[in-house]
Design a protein around this motif. Structure first.
Motif, PDB file in Angstrom:
ATOM      1  N   HIS A  11       1.252  -1.187  -0.128  1.00 29.04           N
ATOM      2  CA  HIS A  11      -0.250  -0.146  -0.052  1.00 29.04           C
ATOM      3  C   HIS A  11       0.777   1.536   0.155  1.00 29.04           C
ATOM      4  O   HIS A  11       0.053   2.636  -0.080  1.00 29.04           O
ATOM      5  CB  HIS A  11      -0.987  -0.422   0.828  1.00 29.04           C
ATOM      6  CG  HIS A  11      -0.517   0.235   3.018  1.00 29.04           C
ATOM      7  ND1 HIS A  11      -0.257  -0.651   3.369  1.00 29.04           N
ATOM      8  CD2 HIS A  11      -0.416   0.867   3.689  1.00 29.04           C
ATOM      9  CE1 HIS A  11       0.674  -0.351   3.991  1.00 29.04           C
ATOM     10  NE2 HIS A  11       0.502   0.537   4.278  1.00 29.04           N
ATOM     11  N   LEU A  12       2.449   0.906  -0.153  1.00 32.42           N
ATOM     12  CA  LEU A  12       2.749   2.132   0.269  1.00 32.42           C
ATOM     13  C   LEU A  12       2.932   2.522  -1.609  1.00 32.42           C
ATOM     14  O   LEU A  12       3.854   3.848  -1.946  1.00 32.42           O
ATOM     15  CB  LEU A  12       4.873   2.602   1.053  1.00 32.42           C
ATOM     16  CG  LEU A  12       4.226   1.894   2.380  1.00 32.42           C
ATOM     17  CD1 LEU A  12       5.192   1.544   3.211  1.00 32.42           C
ATOM     18  CD2 LEU A  12       3.254   3.467   3.289  1.00 32.42           C
ATOM     19  N   ARG A  15       3.202   6.057  -3.453  1.00 30.28           N
ATOM     20  CA  ARG A  15       2.162   7.248  -2.346  1.00 30.28           C
ATOM     21  C   ARG A  15       3.424   8.058  -1.691  1.00 30.28           C
ATOM     22  O   ARG A  15       5.056   8.020  -2.255  1.00 30.28           O
ATOM     23  CB  ARG A  15       2.437   6.616  -0.835  1.00 30.28           C
ATOM     24  CG  ARG A  15       1.068   5.331  -0.493  1.00 30.28           C
ATOM     25  CD  ARG A  15      -0.078   5.592  -1.252  1.00 30.28           C
ATOM     26  NE  ARG A  15      -0.886   6.582  -0.267  1.00 30.28           N
ATOM     27  CZ  ARG A  15      -1.423   6.417   0.706  1.00 30.28           C
ATOM     28  NH1 ARG A  15      -1.700   5.179   1.113  1.00 30.28           N
ATOM     29  NH2 ARG A  15      -1.957   7.223   1.891  1.00 30.28           N
ATOM     30  N   MET A  39       7.838   4.489  -3.368  1.00 27.73           N
ATOM     31  CA  MET A  39       7.287   5.633  -2.710  1.00 27.73           C
ATOM     32  C   MET A  39       8.173   6.909  -2.938  1.00 27.73           C
ATOM     33  O   MET A  39       9.148   7.052  -3.983  1.00 27.73           O
ATOM     34  CB  MET A  39       7.507   6.283  -1.484  1.00 27.73           C
ATOM     35  CG  MET A  39       6.704   4.994  -0.475  1.00 27.73           C
ATOM     36  SD  MET A  39       6.443   5.335   1.441  1.00 27.73           S
ATOM     37  CE  MET A  39       8.187   4.457   1.687  1.00 27.73           C
ATOM     38  N   ASP A  61       0.973  12.654   0.867  1.00 26.43           N
ATOM     39  CA  ASP A  61       0.574  11.133   1.586  1.00 26.43           C
ATOM     40  C   ASP A  61       1.158  11.534   3.473  1.00 26.43           C
ATOM     41  O   ASP A  61      -0.016  11.357   3.444  1.00 26.43           O
ATOM     42  CB  ASP A  61       0.991   9.956   0.861  1.00 26.43           C
ATOM     43  CG  ASP A  61      -0.216   9.622  -0.102  1.00 26.43           C
ATOM     44  OD1 ASP A  61      -1.454  10.135  -0.856  1.00 26.43           O
ATOM     45  OD2 ASP A  61       0.392   9.706  -1.532  1.00 26.43           O
ATOM     46  N   LEU A 127      -0.266   5.202   6.951  1.00 27.53           N
ATOM     47  CA  LEU A 127      -0.637   4.932   5.924  1.00 27.53           C
ATOM     48  C   LEU A 127      -1.642   4.104   5.943  1.00 27.53           C
ATOM     49  O   LEU A 127      -2.222   3.584   4.362  1.00 27.53           O
ATOM     50  CB  LEU A 127      -0.116   5.680   5.077  1.00 27.53           C
ATOM     51  CG  LEU A 127       1.126   6.500   5.205  1.00 27.53           C
ATOM     52  CD1 LEU A 127       2.103   6.798   3.448  1.00 27.53           C
ATOM     53  CD2 LEU A 127      -0.120   7.882   4.418  1.00 27.53           C
TER      54      LEU A 127
END
Length: 128
Positions: A11-12, A15, A39, A61, A127
């Motif tokens: 999920h990074l 970002r 990232m 983010d 995050l």
């Protein structure tokens, strides 16, 4: 060279993270860590004014902030990030903050030098 993260949280990926650090080698090390974890880095910004300009151009983010930028506290950046509801952590060698610095209440300090795996893990939690 930063420690490579074997499996950063998915999920990074992609970002954006604002990096505010005035020491070039430390900034480079953190930037490499974030990039290897997938990232995008905004900055690094070595001054409060530069960091605020970056935020106005793109809301990140998350953010990693050095507390003291050549004698200038990063408090205005922390204040703006709070207003925008952007989570952030500190990366500072200071082990205590002055009382009354509400912008830093509850903010985790990664310390210095910044451990790559911990940096990515903390951002992953923030995050999630």
């Amino acid at each position: 060279m930063p420690t490579l993260i074997l499996k950063p949280p998915s999920h990074l990926m992609g970002r954006s993270v604002l990096l505010v650090e005035d020491e070039m080698m430390i900034a480079w090390d953190i930037e490499q860590t974030l990039t290897h974890a997938g990232m995008r880095v905004l900055g690094p910004a070595s001054s409060v004014s530069r960091a605020l300009r970056l935020i106005e151009g793109e809301v990140p983010d998350a953010a990693i902030l050095d507390l003291n930028l050549r004698g200038e506290l990063v408090t205005p950046v922390a204040r703006r990030l709070r207003e925008l509801e952007v989570p952030f952590v500190l990366a500072t060698a200071y082990n205590h903050l002055r009382s009354g610095e509400l912008e830093f209440d509850g903010v985790e300090n990664l310390g210095k030098p910044v451990a790559s795996e911990r940096c990515v893990a903390v951002l992953g939690e923030m995050l999630a």
